[in-house]
Design a protein around this motif. Structure first.
Motif, PDB file in Angstrom:
ATOM      1  N   LEU A 177      61.753  32.433  85.682  1.00 38.37           N
ATOM      2  CA  LEU A 177      63.164  32.289  86.050  1.00 38.37           C
ATOM      3  C   LEU A 177      63.405  32.729  87.495  1.00 38.37           C
ATOM      4  O   LEU A 177      64.092  32.035  88.258  1.00 38.37           O
ATOM      5  N   GLN A 178      62.851  33.845  87.883  1.00 33.46           N
ATOM      6  CA  GLN A 178      63.072  34.367  89.234  1.00 33.46           C
ATOM      7  C   GLN A 178      62.497  33.430  90.284  1.00 33.46           C
ATOM      8  O   GLN A 178      63.141  33.138  91.304  1.00 33.46           O
TER       9      GLN A 178
ATOM     10  N   TYR B 170      67.315  34.624  75.202  1.00 32.54           N
ATOM     11  CA  TYR B 170      66.885  35.818  74.473  1.00 32.54           C
ATOM     12  C   TYR B 170      67.860  36.247  73.384  1.00 32.54           C
ATOM     13  O   TYR B 170      67.458  36.533  72.246  1.00 32.54           O
TER      14      TYR B 170
ATOM     15  N   LEU C 267      58.338  34.925  81.222  1.00 33.48           N
ATOM     16  CA  LEU C 267      59.524  34.069  81.296  1.00 33.48           C
ATOM     17  C   LEU C 267      60.464  34.528  82.412  1.00 33.48           C
ATOM     18  O   LEU C 267      61.009  33.702  83.155  1.00 33.48           O
ATOM     19  N   ASP C 268      60.639  35.826  82.548  1.00 27.33           N
ATOM     20  CA  ASP C 268      61.505  36.336  83.613  1.00 27.33           C
ATOM     21  C   ASP C 268      60.933  36.017  84.991  1.00 27.33           C
ATOM     22  O   ASP C 268      61.677  35.710  85.934  1.00 27.33           O
ATOM     23  N   ALA C 269      59.610  36.082  85.109  1.00 30.65           N
ATOM     24  CA  ALA C 269      58.981  35.733  86.383  1.00 30.65           C
ATOM     25  C   ALA C 269      59.198  34.254  86.711  1.00 30.65           C
ATOM     26  O   ALA C 269      59.451  33.891  87.870  1.00 30.65           O
TER      27      ALA C 269
ATOM     28  N   LEU D 146      71.196  33.103  86.338  1.00 32.77           N
ATOM     29  CA  LEU D 146      70.111  33.739  85.588  1.00 32.77           C
ATOM     30  C   LEU D 146      70.614  34.600  84.435  1.00 32.77           C
ATOM     31  O   LEU D 146      70.000  34.634  83.360  1.00 32.77           O
ATOM     32  N   GLU D 147      71.726  35.303  84.636  1.00 33.73           N
ATOM     33  CA  GLU D 147      72.227  36.167  83.574  1.00 33.73           C
ATOM     34  C   GLU D 147      72.558  35.365  82.330  1.00 33.73           C
ATOM     35  O   GLU D 147      72.181  35.729  81.217  1.00 33.73           O
TER      36      GLU D 147
ATOM     37  N   ARG E  70      58.248  37.932  77.526  1.00 34.83           N
ATOM     38  CA  ARG E  70      59.496  38.049  78.291  1.00 34.83           C
ATOM     39  C   ARG E  70      59.212  38.293  79.766  1.00 34.83           C
ATOM     40  O   ARG E  70      59.908  37.753  80.623  1.00 34.83           O
ATOM     41  N   ASP E  71      58.183  39.070  80.060  1.00 34.64           N
ATOM     42  CA  ASP E  71      57.847  39.313  81.458  1.00 34.64           C
ATOM     43  C   ASP E  71      57.473  38.020  82.167  1.00 34.64           C
ATOM     44  O   ASP E  71      57.890  37.770  83.304  1.00 34.64           O
TER      45      ASP E  71
ATOM     46  N   ARG F 262      69.343  33.889  80.666  1.00 33.80           N
ATOM     47  CA  ARG F 262      68.638  34.889  79.862  1.00 33.80           C
ATOM     48  C   ARG F 262      69.383  35.152  78.554  1.00 33.80           C
ATOM     49  O   ARG F 262      68.769  35.315  77.495  1.00 33.80           O
TER      50      ARG F 262
ATOM     51  N   GLU G  14      61.903  34.915  72.497  1.00 32.16           N
ATOM     52  CA  GLU G  14      60.693  35.748  72.398  1.00 32.16           C
ATOM     53  C   GLU G  14      60.097  35.681  71.003  1.00 32.16           C
ATOM     54  O   GLU G  14      58.883  35.471  70.834  1.00 32.16           O
TER      55      GLU G  14
END
Length: 597
Positions: free
Chosen positions: A43-44, A17, A39-41, A9-10, A36-37, A13, A23
């Motif tokens: 990914l998680q 980004y 997209l991060d959700a 994930l690191e 971004r929120d 991202r 974004e």
């Protein structure tokens, strides 16, 4: 024990980004919900699904494979595969990047790429089932009539049905002009489809109640060759124009192929015996519609090579830190242990760093290709759309061929780090190596990608996409011309860009006198292009890391890997350049009979 997988994930991202500016791109293209929120959700949740649901099934799928019932023509997938698909659909992954009006979530294409990479790394065989549905979705979106989109597209987007691509026949693969499958018009406007297709991924399975085959066939009055090919929708279960599903169509799986790898993926022989089908797109224009599927599928297959490479690297790094063998050449690094871990040895580091450089650089290369799909379809400016389309066409064969060939290289390097323990099944490394091999073959072999790049994208289209990419390199180099921290990358990148341009012109000039020069240069030109493209993205990655809020260790890791790439891998271009310069003579001089019996 098998291999394990953890979503990176690191680095995903960072690629999205920091390097690609996802974004800002999504905001510019009007994807207001792709924050971004969000997209991060994605990914998680994708990491959780692939790590806990798909990855544990990878070894099971390889060991059990799919089973075929000759009496009924039914195919049963490995234990747990169908249940995993149900979870995949329940979460909404099947429609992540599909339009909202057809039941999708309307996310950008780029937003779906990390999920795609995670699926392929976690369980490549399973990932082939939804992959083909995405291809069918693209063809229906761009070429289907309104009623066809309502009847077929919605159930596919929702995950209730899946799709296939039916191109290859026993006597023809790449040369589709030779295909024999026939389409006979019916009075009701549909067609009887008769013929046999082979190598059909997800051609039959137990995931869904219906499978939508997109089939290339010839009309009775079709011109000969590739100009006489039409595309048809042929469902497993008949579907009326109002979308109602009826009785079983005259479509049947005749056999399952026994393969080197991806055992959990159903690779079928499909027989059409007067099956009811519907024309999609214009008559005799089927190749244009099919290429809509193939181009996105080729980018997707490139991601398969990337995913396998990353999983192989993760396991090789872990093993190399634990496995004790001999002492470092410069003295014991772990004197409290009976031997040093093999990660201290230069040759092990050569293999690990090769994988790391190709994986992390390849991730940005592949993700950039996906971003071009979004720009080509959604940019407000026509010039931006046209430029993105040209660059996407140029980069697609590079992404497909290079990421898959590097996938073979990386899975073999990773296996080699394990020594004899990599060759046996216990650690799961040999499965990754076997699975990777198919990625260089389906959706167009590496040789076909090379011909597409050299013959079509460079010669026929006058290298428009190349000029766009060279302009990106020039812009980056000019912007950082006085940046001492990037000087070690800027100078060699400028030189390679100039050589790339010169090599292209040389091949073009020689091809005027001898068309074989195109084919002779194609393979080496493709990989020369891939290594220079990766050099650009590594230089960009170092610049992006320096400007980011990443940790000092992360920034140092990017710079050290980039240095390795420029010192050890970019010089491969010299070999490819020399091979290109040698011309077609040494390749074409020998008569066929002298090759031996």
């Amino acid at each position: 024990m098998g291999s394990s997988y953890r979503a990176p994930l690191e680095d995903m991202r960072f690629a999205l980004y920091d390097v690609l500016g996802a974004e800002q791109l999504f905001a510019k293209l009007g994807f207001d919900d792709a924050s971004r929120d969000v997209l991060d959700a994605i990914l998680q949740e994708a990491a959780r699904f692939t790590e806990t649901v798909l990855a544990p099934l990878n070894e099971i799928g390889d060991r059990e494979g799919c089973t075929f019932d000759k009496a009924t023509g039914d195919v049963r997938t490995p234990r747990g595969f169908r249940e995993a698909y149900e979870k995949f659909v329940d979460v909404g992954w099947s429609g992540l990047v599909s339009p909202v009006e057809f039941g999708g979530q309307g996310m950008p294409h780029l937003a779906g790429l990390p999920l795609k990479e995670m699926i392929d790394a976690a369980n490549l065989a399973w990932g082939n089932f939804p992959l083909l549905s995405h291809g069918a979705t693209e063809a229906l979106l761009h070429h289907g009539e309104a009623w066809q989109q309502d009847a077929f597209l919605k159930p596919i987007v929702e995950g209730r049905w899946t799709g296939t691509m039916c191109l290859t026949e026993p006597h023809c693969g790449t040369d589709l002009g030779l295909l024999k499958t026939r389409a006979q018009p019916r009075e009701d406007g549909s067609f009887d489809i008769t013929g046999t297709k082979i190598f059909i991924t997800a051609g039959e399975h137990d995931f869904t109640e219906n499978i939508v085959h997109l089939v290339l066939a010839r009309l009775p009055d079709a011109p000969a060759g590739s100009k006489g090919i039409s595309l048809f929708i042929v469902p497993k279960m008949r579907v009326d124009r109002d979308g109602a599903m009826g009785e079983r169509n005259a479509v049947r799986c005749g056999a399952l192929e026994h393969k080197m790898g991806i055992h959990g993926s159903a690779t079928c022989v499909i027989n059409f015996d007067g099956a009811q089908g519907y024309l999609i797109g214009a008559p005799n224009k089927g190749l244009m519609a099919m290429f809509t599927m193939m181009n996105t599928a080729r980018l997707a297959v490139g991601l398969q090579g990337l995913g396998l490479s990353d999983r192989a690297l993760q396991n090789a790094v872990r093993y190399s830190r634990d496995r004790l063998q001999m002492r470092s050449l410069t003295g014991a690094k772990f004197p409290d242990k009976p031997a040093d871990p093999i990660i201290v040895h230069p040759d092990v580091r050569r293999m690990l760093l090769t994988c790391k450089a190709l994986v992390e650089g390849g991730r940005v290369l592949g993700y950039h290709g996906a971003s071009l799909v979004d720009v080509a379809h959604h940019a407000k400016d026509a010039g931006d759309r046209q430029q993105a389309e040209a660059l996407l066409g140029f980069l697609t064969p590079i992404v497909k061929a290079c990421l898959t060939e590097w996938g073979v290289e990386c899975t073999y390097h990773a296996l080699q780090c394990f020594g004899g323990h990599g060759y046996i099944a216990e650690h799961g490394m040999e499965q990754l190596a076997r699975d990777a091999r198919i990625t260089t073959l389906y959706e167009g072999t590496t040789g076909i990608q090379a011909l597409d790049l050299m013959g079509r994208k460079v010669m026929q289209q006058q290298a428009v996409g190349l000029q766009v990419f060279l302009g990106m390199i020039e812009e980056f180099c000019n912007a950082h011309a006085n940046d001492e921290s990037l000087a070690e990358f800027i100078a060699p990148l400028r030189a390679k860009a100039a050589e790339w341009q010169a090599l292209t012109m040389q091949v073009g000039q020689r091809a005027v006198a001898d068309a074989d020069e195109v084919g002779a240069a194609a393979y080496d030109y493709l990989f020369y292009s891939g290594y220079v493209a990766l050099a650009y993205w590594w230089a960009r990655s170092v610049a992006a890391a320096d400007a980011s809020s990443q940790s000092a260790a992360f920034k140092a890791g990017k710079r050290e890997t980039a240095r390795f790439y420029f010192a050890r891998l970019l010089p491969r271009t010299a070999m490819h350049a020399q091979a290109i310069a040698s011309g077609a003579g040494a390749l074409m001089a020998m008569p066929a009979e002298r090759f031996g019996d």
